[in-house]
Motif scaffolding. Structure first.
Motif, PDB file in Angstrom:
ATOM      1  N   GLY A 113       0.512  -1.477   0.291  1.00  0.00           N
ATOM      2  CA  GLY A 113       0.135   0.336  -0.044  1.00  0.00           C
ATOM      3  C   GLY A 113       1.430   1.709  -0.326  1.00  0.00           C
ATOM      4  O   GLY A 113       1.892   1.343   0.830  1.00  0.00           O
ATOM      5  N   LEU A 114      -0.050   2.067  -0.660  1.00  0.00           N
ATOM      6  CA  LEU A 114       1.206   3.094  -0.499  1.00  0.00           C
ATOM      7  C   LEU A 114       0.993   4.515   0.707  1.00  0.00           C
ATOM      8  O   LEU A 114       1.318   5.025   0.408  1.00  0.00           O
ATOM      9  CB  LEU A 114       0.710   4.065  -1.701  1.00  0.00           C
ATOM     10  N   ALA A 115      -0.309   3.726   1.361  1.00  0.00           N
ATOM     11  CA  ALA A 115      -0.533   4.540   2.764  1.00  0.00           C
ATOM     12  C   ALA A 115      -1.101   6.541   1.807  1.00  0.00           C
ATOM     13  O   ALA A 115      -1.209   6.821   2.383  1.00  0.00           O
ATOM     14  CB  ALA A 115       0.601   5.092   3.225  1.00  0.00           C
ATOM     15  N   GLY A 116      -1.493   6.044   0.520  1.00  0.00           N
ATOM     16  CA  GLY A 116      -2.905   7.507   0.345  1.00  0.00           C
ATOM     17  C   GLY A 116      -2.809   7.035  -1.158  1.00  0.00           C
ATOM     18  O   GLY A 116      -2.650   5.817  -1.293  1.00  0.00           O
ATOM     19  N   ASN A 117      -2.999   7.863  -1.828  1.00  0.00           N
ATOM     20  CA  ASN A 117      -2.742   7.499  -3.799  1.00  0.00           C
ATOM     21  C   ASN A 117      -2.247   8.081  -4.537  1.00  0.00           C
ATOM     22  O   ASN A 117      -2.917   7.745  -5.442  1.00  0.00           O
ATOM     23  CB  ASN A 117      -4.561   7.744  -3.928  1.00  0.00           C
ATOM     24  N   LYS A 118      -1.329   8.829  -4.214  1.00  0.00           N
ATOM     25  CA  LYS A 118      -0.407   9.354  -5.178  1.00  0.00           C
ATOM     26  C   LYS A 118       0.660   8.550  -4.942  1.00  0.00           C
ATOM     27  O   LYS A 118       1.233   8.471  -3.087  1.00  0.00           O
ATOM     28  CB  LYS A 118      -0.257  10.685  -4.770  1.00  0.00           C
ATOM     29  N   ALA A 119       1.368   7.513  -5.185  1.00  0.00           N
ATOM     30  CA  ALA A 119       2.535   7.226  -5.508  1.00  0.00           C
ATOM     31  C   ALA A 119       3.684   8.573  -5.358  1.00  0.00           C
ATOM     32  O   ALA A 119       3.589   9.178  -6.249  1.00  0.00           O
ATOM     33  CB  ALA A 119       3.317   6.119  -6.545  1.00  0.00           C
ATOM     34  N   THR A 120       4.584   8.479  -4.622  1.00  0.00           N
ATOM     35  CA  THR A 120       6.225   8.953  -4.592  1.00  0.00           C
ATOM     36  C   THR A 120       6.907   8.343  -5.782  1.00  0.00           C
ATOM     37  O   THR A 120       6.183   7.384  -6.063  1.00  0.00           O
ATOM     38  CB  THR A 120       6.191   9.800  -3.423  1.00  0.00           C
ATOM     39  N   ASP A 121       8.150   9.450  -6.115  1.00  0.00           N
ATOM     40  CA  ASP A 121       9.237   8.723  -6.815  1.00  0.00           C
ATOM     41  C   ASP A 121       9.742   7.934  -6.401  1.00  0.00           C
ATOM     42  O   ASP A 121       9.902   6.664  -6.855  1.00  0.00           O
ATOM     43  CB  ASP A 121      10.016   9.983  -7.116  1.00  0.00           C
ATOM     44  N   THR A 122      10.144   8.071  -4.448  1.00  0.00           N
ATOM     45  CA  THR A 122      10.747   7.041  -3.881  1.00  0.00           C
ATOM     46  C   THR A 122       9.810   5.351  -3.893  1.00  0.00           C
ATOM     47  O   THR A 122      10.070   4.326  -4.324  1.00  0.00           O
ATOM     48  CB  THR A 122      11.604   7.078  -2.109  1.00  0.00           C
ATOM     49  N   GLN A 123       8.943   5.427  -4.196  1.00  0.00           N
ATOM     50  CA  GLN A 123       7.754   4.468  -4.577  1.00  0.00           C
ATOM     51  C   GLN A 123       7.379   3.793  -4.863  1.00  0.00           C
ATOM     52  O   GLN A 123       7.511   2.376  -5.394  1.00  0.00           O
ATOM     53  CB  GLN A 123       6.451   4.541  -3.639  1.00  0.00           C
ATOM     54  N   VAL A 124       7.553   4.477  -6.168  1.00  0.00           N
ATOM     55  CA  VAL A 124       7.355   3.981  -8.413  1.00  0.00           C
ATOM     56  C   VAL A 124       8.908   3.604  -8.115  1.00  0.00           C
ATOM     57  O   VAL A 124       9.149   2.297  -8.706  1.00  0.00           O
ATOM     58  CB  VAL A 124       7.633   5.341  -8.893  1.00  0.00           C
ATOM     59  N   GLU A 125       9.997   4.023  -7.671  1.00  0.00           N
ATOM     60  CA  GLU A 125      11.526   3.008  -7.800  1.00  0.00           C
ATOM     61  C   GLU A 125      11.790   1.769  -7.488  1.00  0.00           C
ATOM     62  O   GLU A 125      11.606   0.903  -8.011  1.00  0.00           O
ATOM     63  CB  GLU A 125      12.583   3.438  -6.895  1.00  0.00           C
ATOM     64  N   THR A 126      10.636   1.757  -6.072  1.00  0.00           N
ATOM     65  CA  THR A 126      10.808   0.444  -5.488  1.00  0.00           C
ATOM     66  C   THR A 126       9.951  -0.668  -5.861  1.00  0.00           C
ATOM     67  O   THR A 126      10.668  -1.475  -5.845  1.00  0.00           O
ATOM     68  CB  THR A 126      10.152   0.675  -3.398  1.00  0.00           C
ATOM     69  N   LEU A 127       8.635   0.050  -6.407  1.00  0.00           N
ATOM     70  CA  LEU A 127       8.066  -0.992  -6.770  1.00  0.00           C
ATOM     71  C   LEU A 127       8.441  -1.377  -8.131  1.00  0.00           C
ATOM     72  O   LEU A 127       8.162  -2.793  -8.309  1.00  0.00           O
ATOM     73  CB  LEU A 127       6.799   0.137  -7.650  1.00  0.00           C
TER      74      LEU A 127
END
Length: 390
Positions: free
Chosen positions: A299-313
């Protein structure tokens, strides 16, 4: 001693941001955008984040989501307390505290702020900057944070021992079994003085990729009532209620809820990754609901992914997810609009990305609902359409 107005006008925004460890402004631009420091829910909005006007010291800041606006003192209050002024504007003790903090910042030895003319670094200083991280609570610099590092061990998972509101919330989600809550560090905390989440919250444990506890969040069990009152009151600025509360200083955009590597040893995890890759959802409840169905989700703990979360995904997809990602936002306009950018970013990285369900798919039967609401039979129907490889 300088008067307050002079102090506000003469103190650079970057000096304030540096004091709180925030990213500095782009001196070449007239505006600076950053995550809202007044309301965690603003990161879930499609309307953008906090805007700082670099050439307007009187009306320095404005949040396009929660509506908080003000000068440098208001920004300092938000950075310090992670909430808006109590009455919408700084008054009384809040005003005095913000002024005192501004005087402290203006006279302190804050990290040097590079001038525009000195923007090009020396050859010796060209090493890449270190990435921000969430420090595990057990090693946190603040004693108050270290004291709650093991708060997850105190959480109540038996509805018979919870407050009426907490018990009602959990009972309305039959898949929230005591075993599942205990495994994920989710539960109710009595008012024992150890936590900022006393009585009125359901508490969730947040871990980093290594499985270390880096924060807790509290779901306000009275959020729906507060939201309805806010609507009835005409949506007053600075009073928009927040659904979740986090430990101060936690940067949720650096983590994926459920993204800890300690899950990888479980058999169902390997089977789910082979079958459908990684499922991406918005909130913590969605991750738990997918877990109850034997599905690996983060989960993103929100609805908008950060750049860091995108890189991790992207990294997870390539390393353990068979290069597949299934997106399952909330089935409404706001959630789906926020996930459109994520869909594009993953596709550009050559990830095999697919939308699992939306408000228009399946003849619109799921419009307005959330993944946590899905019945077992409904998920089975969606899973088949995804192209489950098992």
């Amino acid at each position: 001693m300088k008067d307050v107005d002079t102090l506000i006008a003469e103190t650079p925004v970057d000096q304030v941001l540096a004091h709180f460890g925030q990213r500095l402004t782009d001196a070449a631009s007239g505006e600076h955008r950053m995550a809202c420091v007044f309301n965690e829910n603003c990161s879930e909005s499609q309307y953008g984040n906090l805007t700082i006007k670099l050439d307007d010291p009187v009306n320095r800041i404005y949040c396009h989501s929660c509506g908080v606006r003000g000068n440098l003192l208001t920004l300092i209050h938000g950075l310090e307390h992670q909430r808006p002024p109590s009455g919408g504007k700084l008054r009384g003790d809040e005003f005095k505290d913000a002024v005192a903090k501004l005087r402290e910042i203006s006279t302190s030895d804050s990290p040097a702020i590079p001038k525009q003319a000195d923007a090009r670094p020396a050859i010796a200083d060209q090493s890449p900057p270190s990435k921000p991280v969430n420090v595990p609570l057990v090693r946190h610099e603040k004693e108050a944070a270290r004291k709650i590092a093991d708060l997850c061990d105190d959480l109540i998972v038996d509805v018979a021992e919870m407050s009426p509101k907490a018990a009602e919330y959990v009972r309305s989600r039959p898949w929230m079994t005591p075993e599942l809550l205990r495994k994920w560090g989710v539960g109710w905390i009595p008012g024992n003085g150890r936590s900022l989440f006393r009585k009125g919250y359901l508490v969730y444990t947040h871990r980093n990729e290594r499985g270390e506890v880096v924060s807790y969040s509290g779901r306000d069990l009275s959020f729906e009532e507060k939201w309805e009152k806010w609507i009835r009151d005409g949506r007053p600025e600075g009073k928009k209620p927040g659904k979740h509360r986090f430990v101060q200083g936690f940067q949720k955009g650096l983590e994926l809820y459920g993204g800890h590597s300690t899950r990888m040893n479980e058999e169902y995890v390997r089977e789910s990754l082979v079958a459908r890759g990684i499922v991406v959802v918005e909130g913590m409840n969605e991750v738990l609901r997918m877990e109850s169905l034997g599905v690996v989700a983060v989960g993103l703990a929100g609805n908008k992914a950060t750049d860091t979360q995108v890189e991790t995904l992207i990294r997870y997809a390539h390393s353990v997810g068979g290069n597949r990602i299934i997106l399952m936002p909330d089935f409404d306009e706001e959630g789906e609009n926020a996930f459109k950018e994520l869909l594009w970013q993953l596709a550009e990285a050559n990830v095999d990305v697919k939308v699992g369900c939306s408000s228009r798919m399946f003849e619109g039967r799921f419009a307005g609902r959330q993944p946590e609401d899905l019945t077992d039979a409904e998920w089975t129907e969606i899973d088949k359409s995804i192209g489950n490889r098992v």
